[in-house]
Design an enzyme around this catalytic site. Sequence first.
Site, PDB file in Angstrom:
ATOM      1  N   HIS A 108     -23.266  15.332   2.552  1.00 17.93           N
ATOM      2  CA  HIS A 108     -23.101  15.797   1.175  1.00 17.93           C
ATOM      3  C   HIS A 108     -22.029  16.899   1.147  1.00 17.93           C
ATOM      4  O   HIS A 108     -22.045  17.764   2.024  1.00 17.93           O
ATOM      5  CB  HIS A 108     -24.412  16.380   0.651  1.00 17.93           C
ATOM      6  CG  HIS A 108     -24.273  16.993  -0.716  1.00 17.93           C
ATOM      7  ND1 HIS A 108     -24.176  16.216  -1.854  1.00 17.93           N
ATOM      8  CD2 HIS A 108     -24.173  18.284  -1.107  1.00 17.93           C
ATOM      9  CE1 HIS A 108     -24.040  17.021  -2.905  1.00 17.93           C
ATOM     10  NE2 HIS A 108     -24.026  18.280  -2.475  1.00 17.93           N
ATOM     11  N   LYS A 125       0.836  -1.215   0.000  1.00 19.33           N
ATOM     12  CA  LYS A 125       0.000   0.000   0.000  1.00 19.33           C
ATOM     13  C   LYS A 125       0.864   1.256   0.000  1.00 19.33           C
ATOM     14  O   LYS A 125       0.481   2.281  -0.578  1.00 19.33           O
ATOM     15  CB  LYS A 125      -0.960   0.000   1.196  1.00 19.33           C
ATOM     16  CG  LYS A 125      -2.317  -0.561   0.850  1.00 19.33           C
ATOM     17  CD  LYS A 125      -2.366  -2.074   0.773  1.00 19.33           C
ATOM     18  CE  LYS A 125      -2.533  -2.714  -0.545  1.00 19.33           C
ATOM     19  NZ  LYS A 125      -2.483  -4.164  -0.543  1.00 19.33           N
ATOM     20  N   ASP A 151      -4.227 -17.149   7.753  1.00 23.83           N
ATOM     21  CA  ASP A 151      -3.991 -17.784   6.449  1.00 23.83           C
ATOM     22  C   ASP A 151      -3.758 -19.292   6.555  1.00 23.83           C
ATOM     23  O   ASP A 151      -3.799 -19.995   5.547  1.00 23.83           O
ATOM     24  CB  ASP A 151      -2.748 -17.160   5.775  1.00 23.83           C
ATOM     25  CG  ASP A 151      -3.040 -15.815   5.138  1.00 23.83           C
ATOM     26  OD1 ASP A 151      -4.132 -15.264   5.372  1.00 23.83           O
ATOM     27  OD2 ASP A 151      -2.157 -15.309   4.403  1.00 23.83           O
ATOM     28  N   VAL A 158       0.669 -16.501  -8.185  1.00 26.09           N
ATOM     29  CA  VAL A 158      -0.392 -17.460  -8.539  1.00 26.09           C
ATOM     30  C   VAL A 158      -1.105 -17.991  -7.297  1.00 26.09           C
ATOM     31  O   VAL A 158      -1.695 -19.064  -7.321  1.00 26.09           O
ATOM     32  CB  VAL A 158       0.196 -18.626  -9.374  1.00 26.09           C
ATOM     33  CG1 VAL A 158       0.694 -18.132 -10.717  1.00 26.09           C
ATOM     34  CG2 VAL A 158       1.304 -19.351  -8.615  1.00 26.09           C
ATOM     35  N   ARG A 215      -1.189 -18.254  -2.687  1.00 23.64           N
ATOM     36  CA  ARG A 215      -0.326 -18.520  -1.544  1.00 23.64           C
ATOM     37  C   ARG A 215      -0.744 -19.847  -0.905  1.00 23.64           C
ATOM     38  O   ARG A 215      -1.882 -20.281  -1.035  1.00 23.64           O
ATOM     39  CB  ARG A 215      -0.435 -17.374  -0.525  1.00 23.64           C
ATOM     40  CG  ARG A 215       0.123 -16.065  -1.084  1.00 23.64           C
ATOM     41  CD  ARG A 215      -0.030 -14.912  -0.111  1.00 23.64           C
ATOM     42  NE  ARG A 215       0.676 -15.083   1.140  1.00 23.64           N
ATOM     43  CZ  ARG A 215       1.963 -14.810   1.322  1.00 23.64           C
ATOM     44  NH1 ARG A 215       2.699 -14.347   0.331  1.00 23.64           N
ATOM     45  NH2 ARG A 215       2.533 -14.984   2.509  1.00 23.64           N
ATOM     46  N   VAL A 240      -5.085 -10.662  -7.177  1.00 19.99           N
ATOM     47  CA  VAL A 240      -4.971  -9.438  -6.374  1.00 19.99           C
ATOM     48  C   VAL A 240      -3.541  -8.881  -6.389  1.00 19.99           C
ATOM     49  O   VAL A 240      -3.321  -7.694  -6.640  1.00 19.99           O
ATOM     50  CB  VAL A 240      -5.429  -9.710  -4.926  1.00 19.99           C
ATOM     51  CG1 VAL A 240      -5.550  -8.416  -4.168  1.00 19.99           C
ATOM     52  CG2 VAL A 240      -6.757 -10.433  -4.910  1.00 19.99           C
TER      53      VAL A 240
END
Length: 480
Positions: free
Chosen positions: A451, A58, A319, A277, A279, A191
């Site tokens: 707004h 990022k 993960d 490709v 993880r 991603v």
Amino acid sequence: MADRFDVVVIGAGPAGYVAAIRCAQLGMKVACVDRWRDAEDKPSLGGTCLNVGCIPSKALLEASEQFQAIRDHGAGIGIKLSGLELDLAAMMAAKNKVVGELTHGVETLFQAHRISGVYGDARLVGKQQVEVSEHSGTKRVLEAAHVILAAGSAPTEIGEAQLAPPYIVDSTGALAFDRVPRRFAVIGAGVIGLELGSVWRRLGAEVILLEAQEQFLSFADEQIAKESLKQFAAQGLEVRLGARVMRAEVKNDAVSVVYQDKQGEHSEQVDRLLVSVGRRPCSHGLAAPEAGLLLDEWGFVHVDEHCRTNLPGVYAIGDLVRGPMLAHKGMEEGVMVAEVIAGQSARVDYTAIPSVIYTLPEIAWVGKSEQALKGAGQSYRVGTFPFAANGRAKAAGDTRGFVKLLADETTDRVLGVHIIGPHASELISAATLAMHFGASSEDLALTVFAHPTLSEALHEAALSAQGRAIHAAQTRRRTR
Ligand code: FAD
Ligand code: NAD
């Protein structure tokens, strides 16, 4: 003699360090073991996310976006510059500084919560025993009533394009190039491929993404995927679908990539090649065979909905287990497991986990895609609203994309929200909140939005699902 703790966490990535902190907050004596070492061979907490994932990517996306905006759009809003120059070394140094501050921040949090940070390679040897091989070579045994496995994931490697840094790299290598490649190829338009492809494209590289599937971004809503492919092509991100890489080799300071598609075999000469490709979970060797830890067929640690493994007192999160490989999903599992250990009732709302792709425009979604609802035979209504009709987007000069909201035809409950457009990563939080609390499209339509803001596009999409968008022609669709 073994050191005794209430909880030992293996892995100090976002899943593990958050679990450790929450356990400490709940009064437990905690140790967190991690083996990560930085470029200077010093221990570094924060896992993939802080060291080589979310944060450095990022930082480069943000810096390259600003560089491109000034270069390509400054004159259009009255900012004229001459002699604009890229200082890549300074950009990398700024990225490394952010990483250093955040990884150090985790150390500070550990100290503040009296968590024992242990640096070394850990292995579950019994259900209450963790063996640690420290960097010095010393072995230590930690005993605990509860063990939380949070060893994370690593890039998947493929035989057709074996890593050969700095030419053929994984995401870690592509976050640290020392010059902008003239031609940059990526295997996998997922991603990571899209985010890092965007970074190097903005800094001047020609970028080619080779994607094995015929369908682009198959995991996103089809309408969003279609729109994004158009937007990426306009930026010069060249996505080649149905491309199967046969081989890649380094020759004369360049990489030759050979791939096959419906038209036949092709070859490309590039300066750098990224392999992104997917993880794989870091479960290999994490537990001694005699511990009997159950893995699934893909190597993920098998867990129930509370992240309990087959071994009593042993949990696995992040993960390393089923579900999307996202930092925030792992963090929430860390909190849940800590609270379950403390005897509290806790759960993760797996139906409302947002996903974001930090390209330009950004892509973000939560809940079900339209094709998933169709596949499940569910009746739904669709409300959409384009950023081209949003005042704030117009003022900012970025009107690409739209918001799409899917609501149950009978109950009106929001089933999914899909956004492609400016700051979609921030806008998706309001939609996630709505879904978490079981809101209807009418609830969102009745909410007052400030707004002029981009979030008014979400409001208008909800109004559109109600058949009463104000600032656009009616776009409601009903589908059975
Ligand atoms: P990890 O972060 O992988 O941490 C696991 C830790 O365990 C590591 O520190 C490792 O050293 C340690 N470990 C492993 N085995 C052992 C052992 N045997 N002994 C001791 N220590 C061990 N996700 C997002 O949500 N948003 C993003 O924007 C995003 N961007 C990304 C960009 C890139 C380039 C990459 C690669 C990933 C990105 N991700 C992003 C994914 C995100 O980084 C992961 O989902 C997240 O880090 C998983 O957290 P974790 O704690 O489960 O594992
Ligand atoms: P991914 O699953 O997003 O994309 C991999 C792509 O590679 C897929 O499109 C797949 O079809 C393709 N592919 C697989 N094998 C191939 C082959 N042999 N040839 C060509 N294409 C092939 O995986 P990733 O981009 O490597 O990212 C890994 C994980 O990291 C993802 O699960 C993602 O959630 C996480 N991540 C998240 C973010 C974020 O949240 N913004 C950013 C980066 C990474």
